[in-house]
Design a protein around this motif. Structure first.
Motif, PDB file in Angstrom:
ATOM      1  N   PRO A  52       0.831  -1.200   0.000  1.00 13.62           N
ATOM      2  CA  PRO A  52       0.000   0.000   0.000  1.00 13.62           C
ATOM      3  C   PRO A  52       0.869   1.255   0.000  1.00 13.62           C
ATOM      4  CG  PRO A  52      -0.646  -1.524   1.764  1.00 13.62           C
ATOM      5  CD  PRO A  52       0.607  -2.064   1.166  1.00 13.62           C
ATOM      6  N   GLY A  53       0.510   2.216  -0.810  1.00 13.82           N
ATOM      7  CA  GLY A  53       1.240   3.482  -0.827  1.00 13.82           C
ATOM      8  C   GLY A  53       2.537   3.438  -1.599  1.00 13.82           C
ATOM      9  N   SER A 108       7.631   2.590   0.189  1.00 14.27           N
ATOM     10  CA  SER A 108       6.254   2.881   0.602  1.00 14.27           C
ATOM     11  C   SER A 108       6.241   3.640   1.927  1.00 14.27           C
ATOM     12  CB  SER A 108       5.451   1.586   0.769  1.00 14.27           C
ATOM     13  OG  SER A 108       5.440   0.878  -0.434  1.00 14.27           O
ATOM     14  N   ARG A 137       5.027   7.483   2.603  1.00  7.50           N
ATOM     15  CA  ARG A 137       4.021   7.810   3.622  1.00  7.50           C
ATOM     16  C   ARG A 137       4.512   8.964   4.505  1.00  7.50           C
ATOM     17  NH1 ARG A 137       3.397   7.694   8.539  1.00  7.50           N
ATOM     18  NH2 ARG A 137       5.445   6.749   8.861  1.00  7.50           N
TER      19      ARG A 137
END
Ligand SMILES: [Zn+2]
Length: 267
Positions: free
Chosen positions: A63-64, A220, A224
């Motif tokens: 994710p990200g 990632s 973030r």
């Protein structure tokens, strides 16, 4: 002050002097194949230069994970060179071998991202942000090696500024040997922008820099942290990509050979 300069007026760089002495004392060998003689042989140079920069997406995609461009696969001579550069005393590879590869990858990333491309065309700053290094590694190596690589890749290239603002906020295990999910858990919430570093990235297009992308956990987590600090759009560049866990998702636009196609700033 005079103690910091040689008789010829050149800056005194003790680390480079030590490396030069080591080189004189030890026989030279290629960092890629180990062959005696040249410290980087033409065959290994061809291996490193043989892959055009491309976008890389790890599988599974964390994710990200930011849009990421990388150079050759992390194997063979390329892997040997990166390992030697990182922990084998071959800091000499920064400017001569790895920076030219990163420069081409960076040029491809900037060309493909509309926000970054527009900023470069305007001459507005683009922040080049090295992935953080554990303090112990930086101490052992005598420098934050990825930061030095980023600086060598953009030397003189106008609006690109190396902004070393990311740090580890807690201890993390060595990522080597961990699987994708373990790496993600290991790094979750562990990277932050230093409190005084926020103005250096707020609102700016950022390019994360690392030596190798493997599972994508590091990039990632870094992306973030930049987003939390209200950076502009984030993309990432690495010298190499681990072949087994990644797949090329598209060929990047051909990168100009050896130079970044960015205007130089007047200052
Ligand atoms: Zn070689």
């Amino acid at each position: 002050m005079t103690a910091c300069r040689t008789l010829r007026g050149m800056p005194w760089r003790p680390w480079e002097d030590v490396l030069a002495l080591v080189e004189l004392a030890a026989p030279s060998a290629c960092a890629g194949c180990g062959r005696a003689g040249l410290r980087w042989c033409p065959a290994c140079a061809a291996d490193l230069a043989g892959t055009a920069p491309r976008t890389w997406t790890p599988t599974p995609r964390p994710p990200g994970f930011p849009p990421t461009w990388a150079g050759p696969a992390y194997e063979g001579a390329v892997r040997a060179a990166v390992v030697a550069w990182k922990d084998g005393g071959r800091a000499d590879l920064t400017g001569t071998v790895l920076a030219p590869v990163l420069r081409d990858v960076l040029a491809a990333a900037l060309a493909a991202s509309p926000d970054h491309r527009a900023a470069v065309a305007r001459g507005s700053p683009v922040a080049l942000v090295p992935a953080p290094s554990a303090r112990r590694s930086t101490r052992q190596r005598g420098e934050h090696r990825v930061r030095s690589l980023a600086a060598a890749a953009v030397r003189g290239a106008g609006p690109l500024r190396v902004v070393d603002v990311l740090e580890l906020s807690r201890r993390v295990a060595d990522q080597a040997g961990l699987g994708a999910a373990q790496r993600r858990r290991n790094l979750q919430g562990a990277v932050r922008v230093r409190p005084r570093g926020t103005p250096a990235v707020a609102g700016l297009p950022c390019v994360l820099v690392d030596d190798v992308v493997t599972t994508g956990a590091t990039l990632s987590e870094c992306a973030r942290a930049l987003t939390v600090a209200r950076s502009g759009p984030v993309v990432a560049v690495t010298v190499a990509a681990t072949a087994r866990r990644s797949r090329p998702s598209q060929a990047a636009a051909p990168a100009p050979a050896g130079r970044l196609s960015v205007p130089r700033r007047a200052d």
